[in-house]
Design a protein around this motif. Structure first.
Motif, short mmCIF file in Angstrom:
data_model
loop_
_atom_site.label_atom_id
_atom_site.label_comp_id
_atom_site.label_asym_id
_atom_site.label_seq_id
_atom_site.Cartn_x
_atom_site.Cartn_y
_atom_site.Cartn_z
N VAL A 1 0.86 -1.18 0.00
CA VAL A 1 0.00 0.00 0.00
C VAL A 1 0.90 1.23 0.00
CG1 VAL A 1 -1.99 1.12 1.06
CG2 VAL A 1 -1.60 -1.31 1.48
N GLY A 2 0.84 2.02 -1.08
CA GLY A 2 1.61 3.25 -1.15
C GLY A 2 2.74 3.20 -2.16
N ALA A 3 2.73 4.13 -3.12
CA ALA A 3 3.79 4.19 -4.14
C ALA A 3 4.67 5.41 -3.96
CB ALA A 3 3.18 4.15 -5.54
N GLY B 1 7.52 2.13 -0.84
CA GLY B 1 6.77 1.06 -1.48
C GLY B 1 7.47 0.58 -2.74
N ARG C 1 -3.26 5.62 -3.73
CA ARG C 1 -4.51 6.40 -3.80
C ARG C 1 -4.43 7.56 -4.81
NH1 ARG C 1 -4.08 9.50 2.05
NH2 ARG C 1 -2.04 10.39 1.66
N TRP D 1 4.96 13.92 -2.45
CA TRP D 1 5.82 15.01 -2.92
C TRP D 1 5.06 15.92 -3.89
CZ3 TRP D 1 10.01 15.34 -0.04
CH2 TRP D 1 10.55 14.19 0.52
N ARG E 1 3.75 19.13 -0.25
CA ARG E 1 4.97 19.87 0.11
C ARG E 1 4.89 21.30 -0.40
NH1 ARG E 1 5.14 15.53 2.49
NH2 ARG E 1 6.57 13.84 2.01
N TRP E 2 5.59 22.20 0.27
CA TRP E 2 5.58 23.59 -0.16
C TRP E 2 6.51 23.79 -1.37
CZ3 TRP E 2 7.58 21.84 4.43
CH2 TRP E 2 8.91 22.11 4.72
N THR F 1 18.61 16.15 2.24
CA THR F 1 19.65 15.14 2.02
C THR F 1 20.27 15.39 0.64
OG1 THR F 1 17.79 13.74 1.35
CG2 THR F 1 18.74 13.30 3.50
N ALA G 1 3.20 0.86 3.26
CA ALA G 1 4.22 1.86 2.88
C ALA G 1 3.52 3.18 2.62
CB ALA G 1 4.99 1.38 1.66
N CYS H 1 4.24 10.67 7.40
CA CYS H 1 3.90 12.10 7.56
C CYS H 1 2.55 12.44 6.93
CB CYS H 1 4.99 12.96 6.92
SG CYS H 1 6.62 12.68 7.60
N ASN H 2 1.54 11.57 7.12
CA ASN H 2 0.25 11.81 6.46
C ASN H 2 -0.55 12.95 7.09
OD1 ASN H 2 0.28 8.38 6.79
ND2 ASN H 2 0.55 9.31 4.78
N GLY I 1 9.26 2.70 6.04
CA GLY I 1 9.34 4.15 6.02
C GLY I 1 9.09 4.89 7.32
N MET J 1 14.90 8.63 2.37
CA MET J 1 14.95 7.90 1.12
C MET J 1 16.10 6.88 1.14
SD MET J 1 14.48 10.02 -2.32
CE MET J 1 13.04 10.99 -2.02
#
Ligand SMILES: Cc1cc2nc3c(=O)[nH]c(=O)nc-3n(C[C@H](O)[C@H](O)[C@H](O)COP(=O)(O)OP(=O)(O)OC[C@H]3O[C@@H](n4cnc5c(N)ncnc54)[C@H](O)[C@@H]3O)c2cc1C
Length: 433
Positions: free
Chosen positions: A8-10, A14, A33, A40, A44-45, A52, A126, A130-131, A377, A389
Motif C-alpha cells: 500500500v503506497g507508491a 513502497g 490512492r 511530494w 509539500r511547499w 539530504t 508503505a 507524515c500523512n 518508512g 529515502m
C-alpha cells in the motif's frame, strides 16, 4: 483479484520494496490512492528542497549519477527521480486506488479499495510517516480572526495575509518556513520547543556525509536503549539551500525573526509561551556538540583527520535573556499561525488489530504484529535512517527476505509469480540524475 503481496503506497518506500520482491519473484501489486510520488506532488511547499544531498538517495538498483552529487533536489526533481524509479523497475502500480480496509481473514488479507477488492497472503504498509500534521489541542483556542495553516497546506508566502506570522515549531519544517516567510517581508515570530541544531557543513563536509560515513545513520533499532524515545526525536534543523548555508536560530535572529519559548497555551485570546527558551537552546547546542564530538572521534580513528578541515565548535545560540512570555493574538500583530509541530501516519483504513493505545503500529523492526504484515518508512524503524529515502533500500532488503521466508514457512509453492519475465527477475542497476 489475487496476488501474493499487496504493497500500500507508491512513494519511494513502497517502490523499494517492490523492486526487492521482484528480485525474489514474489508476485505483488502496489495500490496507490493518487499517483506515484503522491506526497511530494501534493503535500509539500513550493520552495522545498531535499535536505539530504543528491548522492544520498540510494534505492535498490537506482541512484544518482549526475554532476551535482552534493546538491539538494527541488520538488520537481524529487518527483521526477521517484517517477523514473517506478518506470525502470517496472513497478506494478495501480494508481488512483485508495485502500479503505485491510483485514486478516482465515490467514489471508482482504484489501478493500475504491476500485475493487484484493486477496493476498502478505501486506506491506508503505503509506508514509507524515500523512497528518500534528496540531496541538490548544489550537482550538486561536481567535477566528487569525488564519491557521499546516505545512501540508502551506505553499508559499504569497498565500498569506499581510502582517505578522507565528510559526510554531523550530525543527526542519518550522525553521525553513520561518526563514522563507520572514525574507518575503512578513515579520515572523518563532515559538521554539525541543529541537536539534545541526550545521549544514562541518569541517568542509556535509553533515549528512559525516553521519553516513561514521555509521550514525546505520545504527540499528535493536541496539538503542530507548527506541520509543529515539523514534520521537525531532528532525535536525537543516535545509537544502543551494548556497549550503545553515538555518538555525542564530541565522533566523540575524535576519530579524523573533524567538519565543514553546507555545504552552492560549487563554482569553493571549498566547502563552514557556519560559524555557534559554534551557531549550542550551540543550540543543549541547546535543549538537555531542554529535560533533562523535564525528571528531570517528574522524581521528578512521585516519581521515588530515584530509578535512580542523575540528571547531559553533557560536552558541543567542537568545534574549527575557523573551516575551505572552502575546495578544487579538492585537492584529499576528495574522497567520503555521503549525510546524510534526506529522503522524494515518491508519484509519487499517482494520487489523495492530495498533497500540497511542495509535502506533506494533512492530519489531518493521515486522508487524500480524502474520505476513510488514511496515516501511517509519522513523527509526530498523535503522536511524529508515524514514529517509536512503534508508528504504536496506530495510526493503531485510523485510523482503523475512517476507519470503514467511511464505516459504507457509509452504507457499504459489508465491513465485506465474511467469515473471527474466528481465524483471534480473533487473540491472540503474543510475540516473
Ligand atoms: C517536509 C518533509 C521533508 C522531507 N525531506 C526529506 C529529505 O530531504 N530527504 C529524505 O530522505 N526524506 C525526507 N523526508 C522524509 C521522507 O522521505 C518522506 O516523508 C517520504 O515521503 C516518505 O516516503 P514513503 O514512501 O515512506 O511515504 P510517502 O512518500 O508519503 O508515500 C506513501 C504513499 O502512500 C499513499 N497512501 C497513503 N494512504 C493510502 C491509502 N489508504 N491507499 C493507497 N495509498 C495510500 C500516499 O498517497 C503516498 O503516495 C521529508 C518529509 C517531509 C514531510
Amino acid at each position: 483479484m489475487r496476488t501474493t503481496t499487496v504493497i500500500v503506497g507508491a512513494g519511494h518506500a513502497g517502490l523499494a520494496m517492490s523492486r526487492c520482491l521482484t528480485e525474489r519473484s514474489i508476485d505483488h501489486v502496489i495500490l496507490e490512492r493518487g499517483e506515484v510520488a503522491n506526497s511530494w506532488k501534493t503535500e509539500r511547499w513550493d520552495s522545498l528542497r531535499l535536505l539530504t544531498p543528491n548522492w544520498q538517495s540510494r534505492l535498490p538498483g537506482y541512484g544518482y549519477e549526475g554532476d551535482d552529487p552534493d546538491g539538494y533536489r527541488t520538488m520537481p526533481e524529487t518527483i521526477a527521480f521517484i517517477e523514473r524509479y517506478a518506470e525502470v523497475i517496472a513497478a506494478p502500480v495501480r494508481t488512483n486506488t485508495k485502500v479503505t480496509s485491510v483485514r486478516l481473514e482465515a490467514g489471508r488479507y482482504t484489501v478493500r479499495t475504491d476500485q475493487g477488492e484484493w486477496q493476498s497472503r502478505t501486506v506491506v504498509l508503505a503509506t508514509g510517516a507524515c500523512n497528518i500534521p500534528q496540531i496541538p489541542a490548544l489550537a482550538e483556542a486561536v481567535p477566528s480572526t487569525i488564519a491557521t495553516l499546516t505545512p501540508i497546506q502551506y505553499r508559499n508566502p504569497a498565500q498569506l495575509a499581510d502582517g505578522g506570522v507565528l510559526v510554531v515549531g523550530a525543527s526542519a519544517t518550522g525553521v525553513q518556513i520561518a526563514d522563507e516567510i520572514h525574507r518575503c517581508g512578513r515579520p515572523v515570530t518563532l515559538a521554539v520547543g525541543a529541537h536539534i541544531r545541526a550545521p549544514r557543513v562541518y569541517r568542509g563536509r556535509d553533515i549528512e556525509w559525516w553521519m553516513d560515513a561514521a555509521g550514525i545513520l546505520d545504527e540499528r533499532y535493536d541496539a538503542i536503549e530507548d527506541i520509543n524515545r529515539a523514534r520521537n526525536v525531532p528532525s535536525l534543523q537543516l535545509a537544502g539551500y543551494p548556497d549550503r548555508r545553515s538555518v538555525d536560530l542564530n541565522s533566523l535572529t540575524a535576519i530579524g525573526v523573533k524567538l519565543v519559548g514553546r507555545l504552552a497555551g492560549i487563554r482569553d485570546g493571549k498566547a502563552q509561551f514557556s519560559g524555557s527558551l534559554m534551557n531549550q537552546v542550551a540543550r540543543s547546542d549541547l546535543k549538537m556538540n555531542r554529535l560533533l564530538d562523535t564525528i571528531d572521534e570517528w574522524a581521528a580513528g578512521s585516519g581521515i583527520d588530515g584530509e578535512v578541515a580542523a575540528s571547531h565548535r559553533f557560536e552558541p545560540t543567542r537568545v534574549e535573556a527575557s523573551p516575551p512570555l505572552s502575546m495578544n493574538l487579538g492585537s492584529g500583530e499576528i495574522r497567520t499561525i503555521i503549525w510546524a509541530t510534526g506529522f503522524r501516519p494515518d491508519y484509519c483504513w487499517l482494520d487489523t488489530p495492530v495498533l497500540d493505545r497511542k495509535g502506533r503500529i506494533r512492530h519489531d523492526g518493521g515486522v508487524v504484529d500480524a502474520p505476513g504484515m510488514y511496515l516501511m518508512g517509519m522513523q527509526f524503524m530498523r535503522r536511524r535512517k529508515s524514514a529517509l529515502m536512503d534508508g528504504a533500500g536496506n530495510d526493503a532488503r531485510d523485510l523482503s527476505a523475512h517476507l519470503a521466508s514467511y511464505l516459504d514457512g507457509q509452504g507457499a509453492g504459489s508465491r513465485r509469480a506465474r511467469g515473471p519475465s527474466s528481465r524483471q527477475n534480473h533487473l540491472p542497476d540503474i543510475a540516473t540524475p
